[in-house]
Design a protein around this motif. Structure first.
Motif, PDB file in Angstrom:
ATOM      1  N   ALA A 166       0.706  -1.163   0.006  1.00 11.71           N
ATOM      2  CA  ALA A 166      -0.220  -0.101   0.071  1.00 11.71           C
ATOM      3  C   ALA A 166       0.733   1.264   0.091  1.00 11.71           C
ATOM      4  O   ALA A 166       0.721   2.147  -0.540  1.00 11.71           O
ATOM      5  CB  ALA A 166      -1.032  -0.022   1.144  1.00 11.71           C
ATOM      6  N   ALA A 167       1.945   1.422   0.908  1.00  9.76           N
ATOM      7  CA  ALA A 167       2.740   2.346   0.794  1.00  9.76           C
ATOM      8  C   ALA A 167       3.568   2.654  -0.459  1.00  9.76           C
ATOM      9  O   ALA A 167       3.805   3.805  -0.822  1.00  9.76           O
ATOM     10  CB  ALA A 167       3.755   2.400   2.163  1.00  9.76           C
ATOM     11  N   ALA A 168       4.073   1.501  -0.938  1.00  6.66           N
ATOM     12  CA  ALA A 168       4.965   1.570  -2.133  1.00  6.66           C
ATOM     13  C   ALA A 168       3.815   1.954  -3.528  1.00  6.66           C
ATOM     14  O   ALA A 168       4.303   2.835  -4.227  1.00  6.66           O
ATOM     15  CB  ALA A 168       5.325   0.195  -2.618  1.00  6.66           C
ATOM     16  N   PHE A 169       2.575   1.625  -3.462  1.00  2.00           N
ATOM     17  CA  PHE A 169       1.805   2.101  -4.448  1.00  2.00           C
ATOM     18  C   PHE A 169       1.586   3.532  -4.311  1.00  2.00           C
ATOM     19  O   PHE A 169       1.186   4.273  -5.209  1.00  2.00           O
ATOM     20  CB  PHE A 169       0.574   1.266  -4.756  1.00  2.00           C
ATOM     21  CG  PHE A 169       0.781  -0.044  -5.493  1.00  2.00           C
ATOM     22  CD1 PHE A 169       0.786  -0.049  -7.010  1.00  2.00           C
ATOM     23  CD2 PHE A 169       0.722  -1.167  -5.024  1.00  2.00           C
ATOM     24  CE1 PHE A 169       1.049  -0.957  -7.933  1.00  2.00           C
ATOM     25  CE2 PHE A 169       0.999  -2.377  -5.620  1.00  2.00           C
ATOM     26  CZ  PHE A 169       1.072  -2.241  -7.209  1.00  2.00           C
ATOM     27  N   ALA A 170       1.269   3.930  -2.971  1.00  8.51           N
ATOM     28  CA  ALA A 170       0.941   5.401  -2.722  1.00  8.51           C
ATOM     29  C   ALA A 170       1.954   6.265  -3.189  1.00  8.51           C
ATOM     30  O   ALA A 170       2.060   7.317  -3.801  1.00  8.51           O
ATOM     31  CB  ALA A 170       0.351   5.466  -1.231  1.00  8.51           C
ATOM     32  N   ALA A 171       3.377   5.824  -2.835  1.00  3.55           N
ATOM     33  CA  ALA A 171       4.589   6.567  -3.330  1.00  3.55           C
ATOM     34  C   ALA A 171       4.649   6.478  -4.784  1.00  3.55           C
ATOM     35  O   ALA A 171       5.013   7.589  -5.427  1.00  3.55           O
ATOM     36  CB  ALA A 171       5.525   5.858  -2.569  1.00  3.55           C
TER      37      ALA A 171
END
Length: 118
Positions: free
Chosen positions: A48-53
């Motif tokens: 989730a954090a990687a896709f948001a970044a």
């Protein structure tokens, strides 16, 4: 606004949507107290954090016009891709180990290879 900038903003919206799916999957579906469940939950939150970044990087790209400038934008995108690749490889390894253990495949067929020697 240029067409490529608009495309980048739509692409960013897609990455944010995928991020939300992984986040909510981590919150609601990867429950349990077993070590495997906690690992799965951490993996969901990391994705989730990687896709948001990656979505943020596309918003920045829509402003700069290049995915390689400034240099840290390229580094951010590369780090996100490495997280995606790591998650994919971990998924494949887990999938293969489950199939090797004799579990049924998603199609309902026996997962063992009939052509393999016994």
């Amino acid at each position: 606004m240029a067409v490529d900038a608009i495309f980048n903003l739509f692409e960013a919206a897609l990455w944010f949507a995928i991020s939300a799916v992984f986040f909510f999957r981590g919150v609601f579906r990867a429950g349990g107290r077993s070590p495997e469940s906690r690992t799965r939950r951490r993996e969901m939150f990391l994705l989730a954090a990687a896709f948001a970044a990656f979505g943020v990087s596309d918003v920045i790209e829509s402003r700069t016009g290049a995915w390689w400038e400034p240099w840290w934008l390229l580094a951010l995108k590369a780090a996100c891709v490495l997280v995606f690749l790591r998650a994919f490889l971990r998924y494949r390894a887990g999938h293969r180990s489950r199939r090797g253990a004799g579990e049924m495949s998603p199609t309902g067929e026996d997962a063992k290879d009939e052509s393999a020697p016994q």
